[in-house]
Design a protein around this motif. Structure first.
Motif, short mmCIF file in Angstrom:
data_model
loop_
_atom_site.label_atom_id
_atom_site.label_comp_id
_atom_site.label_asym_id
_atom_site.label_seq_id
_atom_site.Cartn_x
_atom_site.Cartn_y
_atom_site.Cartn_z
N LYS A 184 0.83 -1.25 0.13
CA LYS A 184 0.06 -0.06 -0.10
C LYS A 184 0.90 1.24 -0.04
O LYS A 184 0.66 2.25 -0.30
CB LYS A 184 -0.89 0.02 1.16
N LYS A 185 1.82 1.04 0.52
CA LYS A 185 2.87 2.37 0.64
C LYS A 185 3.95 2.54 -0.49
O LYS A 185 4.18 3.60 -1.04
CB LYS A 185 3.75 2.28 2.07
N GLU A 186 4.21 1.06 -0.75
CA GLU A 186 5.40 1.17 -1.89
C GLU A 186 5.05 0.02 -3.02
O GLU A 186 4.53 -0.89 -2.77
CB GLU A 186 6.77 0.93 -1.36
N LYS A 187 5.52 0.21 -4.21
CA LYS A 187 5.23 -0.80 -5.19
C LYS A 187 6.23 -1.87 -5.12
O LYS A 187 7.27 -1.78 -5.15
CB LYS A 187 5.48 -0.21 -6.35
N VAL A 188 5.76 -3.38 -4.94
CA VAL A 188 6.46 -4.23 -4.88
C VAL A 188 6.34 -4.91 -6.20
O VAL A 188 5.26 -5.09 -6.95
CB VAL A 188 5.66 -5.51 -3.95
N GLU A 189 7.73 -5.02 -6.67
CA GLU A 189 7.76 -5.29 -8.17
C GLU A 189 7.43 -6.80 -8.48
O GLU A 189 7.33 -7.65 -7.55
CB GLU A 189 9.35 -5.48 -8.54
N LYS A 190 7.15 -7.20 -9.46
CA LYS A 190 6.29 -8.23 -10.07
C LYS A 190 7.44 -9.62 -9.61
O LYS A 190 7.07 -10.64 -9.32
CB LYS A 190 6.28 -8.37 -11.58
N GLU A 191 8.53 -9.34 -10.15
CA GLU A 191 9.83 -10.46 -9.59
C GLU A 191 9.65 -10.52 -8.25
O GLU A 191 10.09 -11.90 -7.78
CB GLU A 191 10.96 -10.04 -10.28
N GLU A 192 9.77 -9.63 -7.44
CA GLU A 192 9.89 -10.02 -5.99
C GLU A 192 8.51 -10.80 -5.41
O GLU A 192 8.65 -11.65 -4.82
CB GLU A 192 9.97 -8.51 -5.23
#
Length: 194
Positions: free
Chosen positions: A40-48
């Protein structure tokens, strides 16, 4: 996505049980099990997210997970297909799990139970059309006003309850699900022509 999709392992319905576990988790916590509240605060990359799905267990930081809910999610989110609830080697019927104890499945499957909420057939249930991009690798598409109008009027193809009841009451539902249906259909078509 289930681990077997990410690792290109052959699969069948196991991915559906995985998805159900993810959906239950998200309904309770308000975020998906492998993105976590930080998404919600930061974008978590698809690869992660993919790395977490393959290598980690979901976090149970949310306080709303009661014992039955946590148990069924854990059973649906088993990394090994053979251990996952509802799969070939774990043939236990998921409907018999304590989490489903308030649902009368025979009545539900017969269409005799009213759902607590019915989606509108002309609504796309996404925050916005930009949500679609999260699930698609296609980039650079811009929606114009004509596209936005289409999405607002989009029909899901939901069959009205009244029509479902009519199908059941007239016997059409039973006829369509009859293993000898072709003969009955041929007879009905012949009558209609006459």
């Amino acid at each position: 996505m289930a681990p077997e999709l990410l690792t290109k392992t052959p699969y069948r319905t196991s991915v559906d049980w995985w998805s159900l576990g993810c959906s239950i988790y998200e309904m309770v916590a308000g975020y998906t099990p492998f993105r976590g509240p930080e998404s919600k605060k930061e974008k978590v990359e698809k690869e992660e997210v993919q790395r977490r799905i393959i290598n980690e267990e979901p976090k149970w930081e949310h306080r709303c997970f009661d014992a039955a809910t946590k148990d069924i999610i854990q059973l649906f989110l088993k990394k090994k297909i053979d251990e996952r609830l509802g799969t070939r080697n774990n043939m236990e019927d998921p409907r018999k799990h304590e989490w489903f104890k308030t649902i009368n499945f025979p009545r539900l499957e017969a269409g005799l139970v009213d759902p607590p909420w019915t989606p509108k057939p002309n609504v796309v249930y996404a925050k916005d059309t930009g949500d679609i991009a999260e699930f698609s690798d296609i980039r650079g598409i811009e929606f114009d006003t004509k596209d936005e109008k289409f999405f607002k009027e989009f029909s899901t193809g939901a069959v009205p309850i009244q029509w479902q009841h009519e199908m059941i009451d007239t016997g059409l539902f039973d006829e369509l699900n009859d293993p000898n249906r072709k003969e009955a259909l041929d007879k009905r078509m012949h009558i209609a022509k006459v």
